[in-house]
Design a protein around this motif. Structure first.
Motif: not given
Ligand SMILES: *Cc1c(COP(=O)(O)O)cnc(C)c1O
Length: 232
Positions: A33-37, A56-58, A78-80, A162-164, A200-203, A216-221, A225-227
């Motif tokens: 669960a990506v909880s940044k912001q 978290e990224s920051y 840590f993802l950042g 990876s992030i595409p 894999g992320m929310s989208g 999978v790393r899911i934030g907004t899902g 929305p962040r912040g």
């Molecule tokens: C922010 C972030 C995510 C989450 O993105 P969402 O589109 O909100 O799911 C996943 N991975 C990394 C590395 C990110 O920085």
């Protein structure tokens, strides 16, 4: 308050369905669960709904939230982007790092990982689109960095992340995800420990699971929305 709990249940349902669709029913997929912001109350709500892995990224923001959540047994990822002068806090305060992209950073994380803690779980971040603004090694540099990480006793190599590239369409994402999954397989075939493929992320997490993702790393899902104003 009910919203995050519902979102989390829906994400779990979709992960399970994606596994069925990929004829991988029964495989484990780690949901980070990506909880940044996002505020600490949102993390508490997700924790109450059974979520244990948070990303978290920051760094400064992450440390402040960790300090406010010491009563919860959270597994922190840590993802950042990693600055060399910030590695100590990452080594001391996280359980996983998905964004290791150079030997110098790996060495510092190793040297700074406290003996009282288990070895730090690390993934090699691969920059598949060779985007200048993105961290990560090229696909043909991943093996060398992975081998280096295995020489570091306080690190535990776990796989690839990876992030595409920004703007990739679903078919292109599927291609990048499949290539990362194959790269993981070939490195694993060389004897490098590679049990995790973090894509894999929310989208796009269903596309990633179809391509072999098991993290999978899911934030907004999960959190919305962040912040947004409601989070401040
Ligand atoms: C922010 C972030 C995510 C989450 O993105 P969402 O589109 O909100 O799911 C996943 N991975 C990394 C590395 C990110 O920085």
């Amino acid at each position: 308050m009910i919203q995050i709990t519902d979102h989390l249940a829906e994400i779990r349902r979709r992960v399970t369905q994606a596994l069925v669709d990929a004829e991988r029913a029964g495989d484990d997929v780690m949901i980070v669960a990506v909880s940044k912001q996002q505020p600490v109350d949102s993390i508490r709500e997700a924790f109450a709904a059974g979520q244990r892995d948070f990303g978290e990224s920051y760094l400064q923001e992450a440390i402040a939230k960790q300090d406010a959540l010491l009563d919860l047994d959270i597994c922190w990822h840590f993802l950042g982007r990693i600055q060399a002068n910030k590695t100590r806090l990452i080594a001391e305060r996280f359980d996983w790092v998905h964004s290791v992209d150079r030997a110098r950073i790996a060495k510092r994380l190793n040297d700074q990982r406290p003996e009282s803690l288990a070895p730090l779980n690390v993934l090699v971040q691969v920059n598949q689109g060779d985007e200048l603004q993105k961290s990560g090694v090229g696909e043909n540099e991943a093996e060398a960095l992975a081998r280096y990480i295995t020489t570091q006793p306080r690190l535990r190599l776990r796989g690839l992340m990876s992030i595409p590239p920004a703007g990739a369409n679903p078919a292109e994402k599927s291609g990048f995800f499949s290539r990362l999954f194959r790269l993981r397989g070939s490195l694993s075939g060389m004897g490098l420990p590679m049990d995790i493929c973090s894509i894999g992320m929310s989208g796009d997490f269903e596309i990633a699971i179809a391509a072999g993702s098991n993290c999978v790393r899911i934030g907004t899902g999960i959190f919305g929305p962040r912040g947004s104003a409601a989070n401040r």
